[in-house]
Motif scaffolding. Structure first.
Motif, PDB file in Angstrom:
ATOM      1  N   ALA A   1      21.667 -14.323  41.780  1.00 17.71           N
ATOM      2  CA  ALA A   1      21.116 -14.732  40.394  1.00 17.71           C
ATOM      3  C   ALA A   1      22.151 -15.403  39.681  1.00 17.71           C
ATOM      4  O   ALA A   1      21.764 -16.009  38.823  1.00 17.71           O
ATOM      5  CB  ALA A   1      20.568 -13.560  39.708  1.00 17.71           C
ATOM      6  N   ALA A   2      23.237 -15.145  39.930  1.00 17.24           N
ATOM      7  CA  ALA A   2      24.614 -15.839  39.092  1.00 17.24           C
ATOM      8  C   ALA A   2      24.322 -17.213  38.898  1.00 17.24           C
ATOM      9  O   ALA A   2      24.734 -17.691  37.426  1.00 17.24           O
ATOM     10  CB  ALA A   2      25.814 -15.485  39.929  1.00 17.24           C
TER      11      ALA A   2
ATOM     12  N   LYS B   1      12.020 -18.375  45.699  1.00 13.58           N
ATOM     13  CA  LYS B   1      11.422 -16.884  45.562  1.00 13.58           C
ATOM     14  C   LYS B   1      12.697 -15.876  45.504  1.00 13.58           C
ATOM     15  O   LYS B   1      12.558 -15.189  44.840  1.00 13.58           O
ATOM     16  CB  LYS B   1      10.445 -16.826  46.670  1.00 13.58           C
ATOM     17  CG  LYS B   1       8.890 -17.021  46.291  1.00 13.58           C
ATOM     18  CD  LYS B   1       8.141 -16.487  47.510  1.00 13.58           C
ATOM     19  CE  LYS B   1       6.620 -16.503  47.099  1.00 13.58           C
ATOM     20  NZ  LYS B   1       5.699 -15.999  48.073  1.00 13.58           N
ATOM     21  N   ARG B   2      13.756 -16.382  46.445  1.00 13.40           N
ATOM     22  CA  ARG B   2      14.637 -15.124  46.637  1.00 13.40           C
ATOM     23  C   ARG B   2      15.590 -15.213  45.564  1.00 13.40           C
ATOM     24  O   ARG B   2      15.996 -14.042  45.001  1.00 13.40           O
ATOM     25  CB  ARG B   2      15.494 -16.038  47.749  1.00 13.40           C
ATOM     26  CG  ARG B   2      16.793 -15.045  48.376  1.00 13.40           C
ATOM     27  CD  ARG B   2      17.282 -15.357  49.496  1.00 13.40           C
ATOM     28  NE  ARG B   2      18.458 -14.852  49.912  1.00 13.40           N
ATOM     29  CZ  ARG B   2      19.781 -15.530  49.414  1.00 13.40           C
ATOM     30  NH1 ARG B   2      19.691 -16.570  48.958  1.00 13.40           N
ATOM     31  NH2 ARG B   2      20.810 -15.079  49.736  1.00 13.40           N
TER      32      ARG B   2
ATOM     33  N   LEU C   1      16.700 -12.549  40.073  1.00 12.02           N
ATOM     34  CA  LEU C   1      16.803 -12.770  38.593  1.00 12.02           C
ATOM     35  C   LEU C   1      15.785 -11.947  37.801  1.00 12.02           C
ATOM     36  O   LEU C   1      16.041 -11.459  36.672  1.00 12.02           O
ATOM     37  CB  LEU C   1      16.554 -14.365  38.148  1.00 12.02           C
ATOM     38  CG  LEU C   1      16.938 -14.774  36.702  1.00 12.02           C
ATOM     39  CD1 LEU C   1      18.391 -14.572  36.419  1.00 12.02           C
ATOM     40  CD2 LEU C   1      16.254 -16.196  36.406  1.00 12.02           C
ATOM     41  N   ASP C   2      14.674 -11.887  38.372  1.00  8.79           N
ATOM     42  CA  ASP C   2      13.502 -11.077  37.687  1.00  8.79           C
ATOM     43  C   ASP C   2      13.934  -9.778  36.899  1.00  8.79           C
ATOM     44  O   ASP C   2      13.364  -9.677  35.795  1.00  8.79           O
ATOM     45  CB  ASP C   2      12.498 -10.959  38.752  1.00  8.79           C
ATOM     46  CG  ASP C   2      11.163 -10.209  38.299  1.00  8.79           C
ATOM     47  OD1 ASP C   2      10.898 -10.520  37.105  1.00  8.79           O
ATOM     48  OD2 ASP C   2      10.453  -9.446  39.069  1.00  8.79           O
ATOM     49  N   PRO C   3      14.650  -8.823  37.579  1.00  8.92           N
ATOM     50  CA  PRO C   3      15.069  -7.501  36.708  1.00  8.92           C
ATOM     51  C   PRO C   3      15.784  -7.965  35.471  1.00  8.92           C
ATOM     52  O   PRO C   3      15.507  -7.188  34.583  1.00  8.92           O
ATOM     53  CB  PRO C   3      16.001  -6.781  37.489  1.00  8.92           C
ATOM     54  CG  PRO C   3      15.495  -7.261  39.286  1.00  8.92           C
ATOM     55  CD  PRO C   3      15.346  -8.883  39.034  1.00  8.92           C
ATOM     56  N   THR C   4      16.483  -9.112  35.648  1.00 11.91           N
ATOM     57  CA  THR C   4      17.153  -9.573  34.238  1.00 11.91           C
ATOM     58  C   THR C   4      16.119  -9.885  33.100  1.00 11.91           C
ATOM     59  O   THR C   4      16.065  -9.694  32.069  1.00 11.91           O
ATOM     60  CB  THR C   4      18.336 -10.447  34.390  1.00 11.91           C
ATOM     61  OG1 THR C   4      19.025  -9.939  35.410  1.00 11.91           O
ATOM     62  CG2 THR C   4      19.114 -10.729  33.446  1.00 11.91           C
ATOM     63  N   VAL C   5      15.264 -10.617  33.479  1.00 11.38           N
ATOM     64  CA  VAL C   5      14.231 -11.396  32.768  1.00 11.38           C
ATOM     65  C   VAL C   5      13.596 -10.245  32.370  1.00 11.38           C
ATOM     66  O   VAL C   5      13.251 -10.169  30.904  1.00 11.38           O
ATOM     67  CB  VAL C   5      13.247 -12.414  33.624  1.00 11.38           C
ATOM     68  CG1 VAL C   5      12.215 -12.932  32.631  1.00 11.38           C
ATOM     69  CG2 VAL C   5      14.223 -13.489  34.304  1.00 11.38           C
TER      70      VAL C   5
END
Lengths: 124, 365
Positions: free
Chosen positions: B43-44, B73-74, B79-83
């Motif tokens: 995600a960085a 998608k990957r 990144l999804d948990p941060t969003v």
């Protein structure tokens, strides 16, 4: 350009605050606990301190009290960050010597305005 | 006689078991840390883009949203948990941008589909996401999770329904207070409170429920949301409800609502012979109501046989303002006795407590 220290154990908040304030032209240092914040306050010249109230170990309130008790840092502006569910902490924060507070969730824009307003007030 | 070989064998087994358990714990922790670091690494490159979006001016958001909506998608999975976490940490334009990002990624549809997942964690997370997005069309689907076999999923569903802002959830939330699979009253109250004034008619309908807990929660929610148009119904509950807990909540709610309808039932509720807990809360509520007409009845209570009732009346008088304070001073200077002692104690508390006094009283009630 002001030198701002943000202390918060939540990496998301730390990064967001740092990003916004750097974008606004400030020099920002971020730490994740109260002890590190106090160390920075003693070692570096700062213009503003942003402290999360609830941090493991030394809380933001403890840091604020320590800052106010030392003559060389007593006048450093302090803004506290607290969660909506912990609004009772605000009163304790003012009693500890804080100048202002921001409630999470917050708008980055509002945060920047509060910091600017505080720095302007101090400049006067 | 103890069989030494057997004891040695048992101790060895225990040692092996402890060692294996320790290794397993270390392995699980290691795997979790590895996964977290891997996710952070993936995600960085786009994390900065997300921060930029949160801090962007309105006219810059579209371009950033487009870039974030196009990430593979990957990377999005990383990144999804941060969003999702950021949704609960930011407000205003930044939050709206995150909701738009989720819409662009089709996350709401995906979450609706996951409400029926076999994994409890996925069902709970789907409900959480829909709540964070305030996704009204999914309200009824989320309501079904209030009866989920997993307690955490039921809690996530109740919290999510509070955030959707759809009053259609009210009867379902109230129903979740009873039965084999329940949701804790404080969670239901918080959800009903979040729904705000649109939910008042449906919440007020809960006052007619046969279950006292449902009536109590409905009253609490009406009081917390300042449902002044429902003050008469709350007053009726204080006068007529058979359940003491419901009457106590009604008294507290009337204090919060601050409407004149509250004065007569509250004055009736502090009379001698009524349950002590009800009298204490009603006395406090009269203080919150701020009605000067309550000065006389509250002053009479200073000499009550129950010291807790007398103390609550003294603190309520303080909250009435100058009229209440004058009554307290008169009682303090009057004939020595329990009433004078209560009055002096309240005045002394106010003198040292300053602004915190009201907060302490509210907490105590």
């Amino acid at each position: 350009m002001a030198r701002v220290l943000i202390a918060d154990d939540d990496a998301d908040i730390r990064d967001l605050v740092a990003f916004k304030l750097v974008q606004s032209g400030h020099q920002v240092t971020a730490v994740e606990d109260g002890m590190a914040a106090l160390r920075m306050v003693r070692e570096q010249p700062l213009d503003l301190l942003l402290l999360d109230i609830r941090m493991p170990g030394m809380s933001g309130l403890d840091v604020c009290r320590e800052v106010r008790s030392a003559p060389e840092t007593a006048s450093l502006p302090v803004i506290l960050i607290t969660a909506r569910s912990q609004e009772g902490d605000i009163e304790l924060g003012f009693a500890a010597g804080a100048d202002d507070y921001i409630i999470k969730p917050f708008s980055p824009r509002e945060l920047s305005s509060r910091v600017t307003a505080m720095l302007t007030r101090v400049d006067r | 006689m103890i069989n030494t070989a057997l004891v040695t064998w048992a101790l060895l087994c225990l040692l092996v078991f402890v060692l294996m358990l320790s290794l397993l714990t270390v392995a699980v922790r290691g795997a979790r840390m590895y996964r977290r670091r891997r996710r952070e690494r993936i995600a960085a490159p786009v994390r900065g883009l997300l921060l930029e979006l949160l801090c962007a001016a309105e006219d810059e958001q579209d371009e950033l949203l487009g870039r974030l909506a196009r990430i593979d998608k990957r990377t999005w999975a990383a990144l999804d948990p941060t969003v999702a976490a950021m949704l609960g940490k930011v407000s205003g334009r930044a939050r709206s941008a995150l909701v738009r990002l989720y819409e662009l990624r089709g996350a709401a549809d995906e979450a609706v589909a996951r409400l029926g997942s076999r994994s409890a964690a996925r069902r709970g997370r789907a409900a959480h996401v829909l709540g964070q997005l305030s996704h009204r069309p999914a309200a009824l689907a989320v309501c079904r999770l209030l009866d989920d076999r997993d307690r955490d999923v039921r809690l996530a569903a109740a919290r999510a329904l509070g955030r959707t802002g759809d009053p259609v959830a009210v009867p379902h939330l109230l129903r979740s207070l009873r039965g084999a699979r329940t949701v804790p009253p404080n969670v239901v109250t918080a959800a009903l409170t979040s729904l705000g004034r649109d939910a008042w008619p449906a919440v007020a309908a809960g006052l007619r429920d046969p279950e006292p807990l449902v009536r109590a929660v409905a009253i609490e929610a009406l009081g917390m949301t300042g449902a002044i148009s429902r003050a008469a119904e709350v007053a009726r509950a204080l006068r007529e409800d058979a359940d003491i807990e419901v009457r106590i909540r009604a008294a507290r709610a009337l204090g919060r609502l601050g409407m004149p309808d509250g004065l007569p039932p509250l004055l009736a509720a502090i009379r001698p012979g009524r349950p002590v807990a009800q009298r204490i809360v009603a006395a406090g509520a009269l203080g919150s109501l701020g009605a000067v007409a309550a000065t006389g009845p509250l002053t009479e209570l200073l000499g009550d046989r129950n010291p807790h009732v007398a103390g609550a009346a003294a603190r309520a008088l303080l909250r009435l303002g100058p009229a209440g304070e004058a009554a307290l001073r008169e009682a303090a200077d009057g004939r020595p006795g329990p009433a004078a002692a209560q009055a002096r104690a309240a005045l002394a508390e106010a003198a040292v407590g300053g602004a915190r006094h009201d907060v302490l009283v509210e907490v105590a009630l």
